[in-house]
Motif scaffolding. Structure first.
Motif: not given
Length: 210
Positions: A47-52, A57-59, A76-77, A83-85
């Motif tokens: 179940t490991k997952k990171t966001k692309i 959110s944001g940017g 885009s930020t 950081p935070g991307g």
């Protein structure tokens, strides 16, 4: 095959017949290996997952003009460079589940039972009645049977809460209902302690197939 029948004090009270078609076949190491690999694979969650960057959110706003700052052009930020991307090539959910044919599962369990029987590591107990939860009583019974210093799988006819609670704090001891036991359970314990009334449920799990 005939094995000794013991009581809770560790004394032999007679002998009991174990069905040869379950406890005396030629163990098949290949199917036992397949069963273990399948069992362990099915325990993995994956179940490991990171966001692309498209999922962070944001940017939405371009952080600065395309020209004039003398710096990199940023749109885009939430770029992976910031950081935070988002994350590049991060882990994604994976389904590790494996399936074995029913006949292969049965053969693997029979092979595991037969392997333990061939090693003379199966002990049959006439009864194990306990009126109250008492870990000390359970531990003393194991010591009387010379099973106090090894891993033991205890098989009962059905789930017994009193026995379960009495055994759960003893290291290397696992208590399970006979019809729920797996090849993994059998092979990860050095000794099997089977209640006499649990033999029939074990045999019934093999009815209608190999």
């Amino acid at each position: 095959m005939l094995v000794n029948l013991y009581n809770k004090t560790g004394n032999t009270t007679g002998q009991i017949e174990l069905p040869d078609n379950v406890f005396a076949i030629e163990p098949n190491e290949h199917v036992m290996h397949q069963a273990i690999v399948t069992y362990r694979a099915n325990q993995r969650q994956g179940t490991k997952k990171t966001k692309i960057r498209s999922e962070v959110s944001g940017g939405g706003k371009k952080p600065w003009g395309q020209k004039g700052r003398g710096g990199a052009r940023a749109g885009s930020t939430r770029s992976p460079l910031w950081p935070g991307g988002g994350t590049i090539h991060g882990p994604k959910p994976v389904d590790y589940r494996m399936n074995l044919p029913k006949k292969v599962k049965r053969l693997a369990r029979k092979s595991a039972f037969s392997a333990r029987a061939a090693e003379q590591n199966i002990f049959v107990l006439d009864e194990m009645n306990m009126n109250e939860v008492k870990t000390k009583t359970f531990s003393e019974m194991l010591k009387a049977l010379n099973l106090g210093n090894t891993s033991v799988l205890v098989l009962t006819p059905e789930y017994n809460k009193t026995l379960y609670l009495s055994s759960r704090n003893i290291p290397n001891i696992t208590l399970n209902a006979a019809d729920k036991v797996s090849t993994y359970d059998i092979l990860t314990h050095r000794k099997l302690l089977i209640l006499k009334d649990a033999i029939e449920p074990i045999v019934k799990t093999f009815e209608g197939g190999i």
